[in-house]
Design a protein around this motif. Structure first.
Motif, mmCIF file in Angstrom:
data_model
loop_
_atom_site.group_PDB
_atom_site.id
_atom_site.type_symbol
_atom_site.label_atom_id
_atom_site.label_comp_id
_atom_site.label_asym_id
_atom_site.label_seq_id
_atom_site.Cartn_x
_atom_site.Cartn_y
_atom_site.Cartn_z
ATOM 1 N N GLU A 118 -3.514 -22.510 -0.811
ATOM 2 C CA GLU A 118 -2.112 -22.448 -1.210
ATOM 3 C C GLU A 118 -1.867 -21.311 -2.211
ATOM 4 O OE1 GLU A 118 1.423 -25.303 -3.006
ATOM 5 O OE2 GLU A 118 -0.305 -26.189 -1.988
ATOM 6 N N SER A 119 -2.822 -21.056 -3.091
ATOM 7 C CA SER A 119 -2.675 -19.970 -4.044
ATOM 8 C C SER A 119 -2.553 -18.632 -3.318
ATOM 9 C CB SER A 119 -3.873 -19.939 -5.002
ATOM 10 O OG SER A 119 -3.755 -18.887 -5.938
ATOM 11 N N LEU A 120 -3.436 -18.402 -2.345
ATOM 12 C CA LEU A 120 -3.391 -17.150 -1.577
ATOM 13 C C LEU A 120 -2.120 -17.070 -0.744
ATOM 14 C CD1 LEU A 120 -7.125 -16.948 -0.399
ATOM 15 C CD2 LEU A 120 -6.022 -15.644 -2.226
ATOM 16 N N TRP A 121 -1.704 -18.197 -0.189
ATOM 17 C CA TRP A 121 -0.472 -18.212 0.604
ATOM 18 C C TRP A 121 0.728 -17.828 -0.264
ATOM 19 C CZ3 TRP A 121 0.398 -18.769 5.773
ATOM 20 C CH2 TRP A 121 1.732 -18.938 6.171
ATOM 21 N N CYS A 122 0.788 -18.354 -1.476
ATOM 22 C CA CYS A 122 1.904 -18.060 -2.381
ATOM 23 C C CYS A 122 1.936 -16.582 -2.763
ATOM 24 C CB CYS A 122 1.822 -18.932 -3.631
ATOM 25 S SG CYS A 122 2.255 -20.664 -3.345
ATOM 26 N N ILE A 123 0.767 -15.983 -2.937
ATOM 27 C CA ILE A 123 0.726 -14.544 -3.211
ATOM 28 C C ILE A 123 1.307 -13.779 -2.022
ATOM 29 C CG2 ILE A 123 -0.796 -12.561 -3.555
ATOM 30 C CD1 ILE A 123 -2.668 -14.418 -5.107
ATOM 31 N N GLY A 124 0.937 -14.199 -0.806
ATOM 32 C CA GLY A 124 1.490 -13.575 0.384
ATOM 33 C C GLY A 124 2.996 -13.750 0.474
ATOM 34 N N VAL A 125 3.499 -14.916 0.078
ATOM 35 C CA VAL A 125 4.940 -15.169 0.091
ATOM 36 C C VAL A 125 5.649 -14.218 -0.883
ATOM 37 C CG1 VAL A 125 6.735 -16.846 -0.518
ATOM 38 C CG2 VAL A 125 4.755 -17.564 0.838
ATOM 39 N N ALA A 126 5.082 -14.041 -2.065
ATOM 40 C CA ALA A 126 5.680 -13.135 -3.055
ATOM 41 C C ALA A 126 5.765 -11.715 -2.510
ATOM 42 C CB ALA A 126 4.873 -13.162 -4.351
ATOM 43 N N VAL A 127 4.689 -11.255 -1.883
ATOM 44 C CA VAL A 127 4.668 -9.912 -1.299
ATOM 45 C C VAL A 127 5.707 -9.804 -0.186
ATOM 46 C CG1 VAL A 127 3.279 -8.250 0.001
ATOM 47 C CG2 VAL A 127 2.262 -9.500 -1.916
ATOM 48 N N LEU A 128 5.794 -10.827 0.650
ATOM 49 C CA LEU A 128 6.764 -10.831 1.747
ATOM 50 C C LEU A 128 8.191 -10.728 1.227
ATOM 51 C CD1 LEU A 128 7.648 -11.296 4.720
ATOM 52 C CD2 LEU A 128 7.539 -13.763 4.229
ATOM 53 N N VAL A 129 8.527 -11.507 0.217
ATOM 54 C CA VAL A 129 9.893 -11.508 -0.322
ATOM 55 C C VAL A 129 10.226 -10.156 -0.941
ATOM 56 C CG1 VAL A 129 11.425 -12.535 -2.040
ATOM 57 C CG2 VAL A 129 9.929 -14.000 -0.688
ATOM 58 N N ILE A 130 9.295 -9.576 -1.695
ATOM 59 C CA ILE A 130 9.542 -8.269 -2.307
ATOM 60 C C ILE A 130 9.762 -7.211 -1.231
ATOM 61 C CG2 ILE A 130 8.494 -6.425 -3.675
ATOM 62 C CD1 ILE A 130 7.117 -8.607 -5.327
ATOM 63 N N TRP A 131 8.916 -7.230 -0.192
ATOM 64 C CA TRP A 131 9.056 -6.251 0.897
ATOM 65 C C TRP A 131 10.385 -6.430 1.634
ATOM 66 C CZ3 TRP A 131 9.596 -7.404 6.116
ATOM 67 C CH2 TRP A 131 9.638 -6.292 6.968
ATOM 68 N N ALA A 132 10.700 -7.670 2.008
ATOM 69 C CA ALA A 132 11.930 -7.928 2.762
ATOM 70 C C ALA A 132 13.166 -7.599 1.938
ATOM 71 C CB ALA A 132 11.962 -9.391 3.207
ATOM 72 N N ASP A 133 13.097 -7.859 0.639
ATOM 73 C CA ASP A 133 14.238 -7.570 -0.227
ATOM 74 C C ASP A 133 14.505 -6.068 -0.295
ATOM 75 O OD1 ASP A 133 16.328 -8.206 -1.907
ATOM 76 O OD2 ASP A 133 15.102 -8.216 -3.708
ATOM 77 N N ARG A 134 13.433 -5.271 -0.349
ATOM 78 C CA ARG A 134 13.601 -3.816 -0.381
ATOM 79 C C ARG A 134 14.035 -3.282 0.988
ATOM 80 N NH1 ARG A 134 8.136 -2.014 -3.746
ATOM 81 N NH2 ARG A 134 8.812 -2.761 -5.806
ATOM 82 N N ARG A 135 13.477 -3.858 2.033
ATOM 83 C CA ARG A 135 13.746 -3.353 3.384
ATOM 84 C C ARG A 135 15.145 -3.711 3.861
ATOM 85 N NH1 ARG A 135 15.158 -1.848 7.466
ATOM 86 N NH2 ARG A 135 14.057 -1.374 9.415
ATOM 87 N N PHE A 136 15.601 -4.939 3.578
ATOM 88 C CA PHE A 136 16.874 -5.420 4.115
ATOM 89 C C PHE A 136 17.935 -5.648 3.044
ATOM 90 C CE2 PHE A 136 13.456 -6.999 6.912
ATOM 91 C CZ PHE A 136 13.803 -6.342 8.084
ATOM 92 N N ARG A 137 17.622 -5.340 1.784
ATOM 93 C CA ARG A 137 18.565 -5.524 0.683
ATOM 94 C C ARG A 137 19.187 -6.931 0.733
ATOM 95 N NH1 ARG A 137 20.062 -1.687 -2.478
ATOM 96 N NH2 ARG A 137 22.131 -2.553 -2.817
#
Length: 314
Positions: free
Chosen positions: A182-201
Motif C-alpha cells: 500500500e505504501s508503494l501504491w500510494c507513492i504511485g498515486v501521488a505521481v499519477l495525480v501530479i502528472w495528470a494535473d500538469r498534463r490535463f490542468r
C-alpha cells in the motif's frame, strides 16, 4: 529455507527517559508534514498565498485523526467493547488503528471549515493537497510495520514480512507485507495525480477525485490479501466494499465535473492576486516617480545651458 525477508522491529517504541517515542506516531507526524509541505508548493503555484495550506491543515488534521479513529472503533468495536476488553483502549490511538475512510471524511469537514473561514473554494484546496495526502498515507503505513500489524497471507517470497510477535492472536511467520504494497501504491498515486494535473490542468476537485479513485483501486486488492479479523459482507471484507463504493463515487464526480465545470479555477484565493497587484503597482509608482525626477533634472540642465549661451552672445 528462508533466504530473505523483511524483519519486523523488535519493538515499536523507544523511551527517552520516561517519555515514550512511538514509531507509529512518528510516521503519522512525518506524513502530515510532507503533505503540508507539498500542498503549500502546489497551492502557491496555483496562485494562492504561502501558509494558507498550513492554516487550513490546523482544522483538517485534528478532524481527520478523530474521524480515522472513530471509523476504526466503530467497524472493529469488538476489540474495545466485547467481554474481557477495556473500552479505555479505544482512546489509545498510538497503539494503531486509523481508518482512512473516516480520516478523509472528517478531515474534509475540517478543511471545509478552514476554507470557509478564509473564503477559499474547497475543491481548489483539495486539488492542491491531494498528492500530498497520498504521500502521507505512504509514510503512515510504515507505522503498521512498527506495530507488526495489518499483514497479508503467509508467503515465502524474498520480500516477505517476518512477524515475531504472538500478541493478540498473531502467529509468528512470514507474510505478505501489505503495508509495503500500500505504501508503494500510494507513492504511485501521488505521481499519477501530479502528472495528470500538469498534463490535463485538472480543476474543481478533479485532481482530488483522481487520487481517491486511484487509491481505492489499489486498496481493494491489497485489502483482499489481508488476514487480520474483519467484518465480511457477501464474502468480501467491509473495507473492500467501501473501496468499491467510494471508487464509483469518485469516477462519477470526475465525469460530471468535467462536463459541468471544465478547465481550472482562475482564482483560488481571493486577495492573493490583488496583493500581487498592489506590489506591482507600488513598483510602477516608484518607477514613475524616478522618471519624473530624471525629467526635472534634465530640464534644469537645459535651462542652465541656455543661460550660459545667452551670456556668451551678450
Amino acid at each position: 529455507m528462508e533466504l530473505a525477508f523483511i524483519p519486523s522491529p523488535s519493538r515499536g517504541v523507544l523511551y527517552l527517559g520516561p517519555i515514550p517515542l512511538r514509531g507509529y506516531a512518528f510516521c503519522i507526524i512525518i506524513g502530515v508534514f510532507v503533505a503540508v509541505w507539498l500542498g503549500n508548493k502546489r497551492w502557491i503555484a496555483r496562485g494562492g498565498r504561502a501558509g494558507t495550506v498550513a492554516d487550513i491543515a490546523v482544522w483538517a488534521v485534528p478532524f481527520g485523526l478523530v474521524g480515522g479513529r472513530l471509523y476504526h472503533v466503530i467497524t472493529d468495536y469488538e476489540l474495545y467493547f466485547s467481554e474481557g476488553r477495556d473500552w479505555v483502549d479505544a482512546f489509545k490511538i498510538w497503539e494503531g488503528g486509523l481508518g482512512i475512510w473516516g480520516a478523509i471524511a472528517l478531515g474534509a469537514l475540517g478543511a471545509w471549515i478552514g476554507c470557509r473561514r478564509r473564503g477559499i473554494p474547497m475543491p481548489a484546496y483539495a486539488d492542491a493537497v491531494a498528492p500530498g495526502i497520498a504521500l502521507a498515507q505512504a509514510i503512515g503505513r510504515w507505522g503498521n510495520w512498527f506495530n507488526q500489524e495489518l499483514y497479508g497471507k503467509p508467503t515465502d517470497l524474498p520480500w516477505a514480512l517476518e512477524i515475531t510477535s504472538s500478541a493478540d492472536g498473531r502467529v509468528p511467520g512470514t507474510y505478505h507485507p501489505t503495508f509495503l504494497y500500500e505504501s508503494l501504491w500510494c507513492i504511485g498515486v501521488a505521481v499519477l495525480v501530479i502528472w495528470a494535473d500538469r498534463r490535463f490542468r485538472l480543476g474543481h476537485g478533479r485532481a482530488f477525485a483522481l487520487y481517491v479513485a486511484a487509491y481505492c483501486a489499489g486498496r481493494g486488492w491489497i485489502e483482499y490479501m489481508r488476514v487480520d479479523d474483519a467484518h465480511h459482507i457477501l464474502g468480501l471484507r467491509l473495507n473492500v466494499w467501501t473501496a468499491i463504493f467510494v471508487f464509483l463515487l469518485a469516477v462519477a464526480y470526475l465525469v460530471i465535473s468535467s462536463k459541468k465545470s471544465p478547465g481550472r479555477e482562475d482564482v483560488v484565493e481571493p486577495g492573493a492576486a490583488a496583493s500581487g497587484g498592489e506590489a506591482d503597482g507600488g513598483e510602477k509608482a516608484d518607477d514613475a516617480v524616478g522618471k519624473d525626477d530624471e525629467a526635472e533634472d534634465e530640464a534644469k540642465d537645459d535651462e542652465a545651458k541656455d543661460g550660459a549661451g545667452s551670456a556668451k552672445k551678450t
